[in-house]
Design a protein around this motif. Structure first.
Motif, mmCIF file in Angstrom:
data_model
loop_
_atom_site.group_PDB
_atom_site.id
_atom_site.type_symbol
_atom_site.label_atom_id
_atom_site.label_comp_id
_atom_site.label_asym_id
_atom_site.label_seq_id
_atom_site.Cartn_x
_atom_site.Cartn_y
_atom_site.Cartn_z
ATOM 1 N N ALA A 253 1.097 -1.616 0.235
ATOM 2 C CA ALA A 253 0.376 0.260 -0.156
ATOM 3 C C ALA A 253 1.154 0.846 0.048
ATOM 4 O O ALA A 253 1.082 2.568 -0.955
ATOM 5 C CB ALA A 253 -1.137 -0.296 1.662
ATOM 6 N N GLY A 254 1.674 1.092 0.929
ATOM 7 C CA GLY A 254 3.274 2.746 0.780
ATOM 8 C C GLY A 254 3.971 2.646 -0.075
ATOM 9 O O GLY A 254 4.556 3.416 -0.573
ATOM 10 N N GLY A 255 3.877 1.892 -1.513
ATOM 11 C CA GLY A 255 4.146 1.771 -2.794
ATOM 12 C C GLY A 255 5.359 0.526 -3.289
ATOM 13 O O GLY A 255 7.062 0.812 -3.587
ATOM 14 N N GLY A 256 5.311 -0.148 -1.900
ATOM 15 C CA GLY A 256 6.540 -1.114 -1.903
ATOM 16 C C GLY A 256 6.284 -2.318 -2.038
ATOM 17 O O GLY A 256 5.442 -2.818 -3.203
ATOM 18 N N ALA A 257 7.555 -3.524 -1.765
ATOM 19 C CA ALA A 257 7.034 -4.877 -3.277
ATOM 20 C C ALA A 257 7.757 -6.183 -1.857
ATOM 21 O O ALA A 257 8.224 -5.974 -0.626
ATOM 22 C CB ALA A 257 8.667 -5.124 -4.364
ATOM 23 N N LEU A 258 7.415 -7.433 -2.646
ATOM 24 C CA LEU A 258 7.428 -8.263 -1.614
ATOM 25 C C LEU A 258 8.948 -9.338 -2.364
ATOM 26 O O LEU A 258 8.676 -8.949 -3.572
ATOM 27 C CB LEU A 258 6.115 -8.749 -1.505
ATOM 28 N N ASP A 259 9.465 -9.977 -1.645
ATOM 29 C CA ASP A 259 9.656 -10.965 -2.145
ATOM 30 C C ASP A 259 8.953 -12.395 -1.966
ATOM 31 O O ASP A 259 8.236 -12.725 -1.056
ATOM 32 C CB ASP A 259 11.196 -11.388 -1.265
ATOM 33 N N GLN A 260 9.007 -12.479 -3.361
ATOM 34 C CA GLN A 260 7.669 -14.126 -3.268
ATOM 35 C C GLN A 260 7.800 -15.089 -3.193
ATOM 36 O O GLN A 260 6.745 -15.727 -2.750
ATOM 37 C CB GLN A 260 7.257 -13.818 -4.943
ATOM 38 N N HIS A 261 9.109 -15.609 -3.108
ATOM 39 C CA HIS A 261 9.347 -16.882 -2.370
ATOM 40 C C HIS A 261 10.793 -16.308 -1.300
ATOM 41 O O HIS A 261 11.937 -16.767 -2.086
ATOM 42 C CB HIS A 261 9.739 -17.837 -3.316
ATOM 43 N N THR A 262 10.890 -16.374 -0.048
ATOM 44 C CA THR A 262 11.445 -15.931 1.125
ATOM 45 C C THR A 262 12.167 -17.115 1.045
ATOM 46 O O THR A 262 14.013 -16.754 1.218
ATOM 47 C CB THR A 262 10.918 -16.187 2.104
ATOM 48 N N PRO A 263 12.175 -18.800 0.554
ATOM 49 C CA PRO A 263 13.763 -19.881 0.931
ATOM 50 C C PRO A 263 14.640 -19.227 -0.585
ATOM 51 O O PRO A 263 15.407 -19.670 -0.645
ATOM 52 C CB PRO A 263 12.775 -21.198 0.259
ATOM 53 N N ASP A 264 14.063 -18.506 -1.326
ATOM 54 C CA ASP A 264 14.740 -18.114 -2.749
ATOM 55 C C ASP A 264 15.685 -17.234 -2.426
ATOM 56 O O ASP A 264 17.176 -16.768 -2.674
ATOM 57 C CB ASP A 264 14.096 -18.151 -3.927
ATOM 58 N N VAL A 265 15.347 -15.860 -1.301
ATOM 59 C CA VAL A 265 16.510 -15.364 -0.821
ATOM 60 C C VAL A 265 17.834 -16.170 0.358
ATOM 61 O O VAL A 265 18.736 -15.650 -0.062
ATOM 62 C CB VAL A 265 15.659 -14.591 0.167
#
Length: 245
Positions: free
Chosen positions: A123-135
């Protein structure tokens, strides 16, 4: 008067009694936590996408909880879906985004839980790592199925989450996604692998003294009352302050 605490809900296929159909529902742990904290839970089903409707709802509330649930639509942060991103709920996304917008306009105390934190970042204009295990290279944040992970979370000294929970907490978590960018918020708790596990309103921003906090784990599932107690206290304080105006 007891403060009214709105909680967003799921809209899913469900079965009860002789019925099997779409229903608005929520785990009882959220409402129970609000009741134990001294508030009155009000469930907010995703029945509208209208900002004016959200404003009407928010005017009646003393605080808001954005509950956990399905993945956020990656189109909301302008990305293609990862192969493990699935079953997002557009109806929840639009309704909860409207609630968050209305809550920000009015300074309503707000608590995000898991998906709630992710949606607040988006909502604030941010983004997600869509699959945390990849990171991070492991699946401890969400071991699979209905199992919860248990991770050590360290808080930022003097932050709101640290004042409520102390310098560390054993987090009961169930998230395969995590917050990557969070404009307008300050990260205030992390797992050992660097995953952001809590964020709160930037105190330097306008309205930065508002209770606006989100965590990536599920305190309601372990009956950890502290965040809900703090939210209800903030709701009571806001109500008393407004009554004097």
């Amino acid at each position: 008067m007891l403060p009214l605490i709105g909680i967003s809900t799921y809209r899913e296929e469900a079965s009860w009694g002789v019925w099997s159909q779409r229903a608005d529902l929520l785990h009882v742990e959220y409402a129970d936590a609000v009741v134990r904290a001294g508030g009155v839970p009000v469930l907010l089903p995703p029945a509208s996408a209208d900002l004016d409707a959200a404003r009407v709802v928010v005017r009646a509330l003393d605080a808001l909880v954005i509950a956990g649930g399905a993945d956020v639509d990656p189109g909301r942060y302008r990305e293609e879906p990862h192969s493990r991103t699935a079953n997002w709920r557009p109806d929840r996304d639009v309704w909860e985004l409207a609630l968050l917008s209305a809550a920000a306009e009015s300074g309503l105390p707000t608590l995000g839980i898991c998906r709630g934190m992710q949606l607040m970042a988006v909502a604030g204009g941010g983004a997600l790592d869509q699959h945390t295990p990849d990171v991070v290279g492991h699946e401890q944040h969400s071991p699979g199925g209905a199992d919860f992970g248990s991770i050590e979370v360290t808080t930022e000294p003097d932050s709101l989450v640290a004042r409520v929970l102390g310098e560390a907490v054993q987090a009961h978590c169930h998230h395969h996604q995590s917050v990557r960018d969070h404009p307008g918020f300050v990260a205030t708790a992390w797992a050992d692998d660097g995953t952001v596990e809590a964020m709160e309103s930037d105190p330097a921003a306008e309205g930065g003294d508002r209770f606006c906090l989100a965590v990536q784990w599920h305190p309601e599932m372990t009956r950890d009352q502290r965040l809900f107690d703090a939210l209800v206290t903030a709701a009571q304080t806001r109500r008393m302050t407004q009554s004097r105006v």
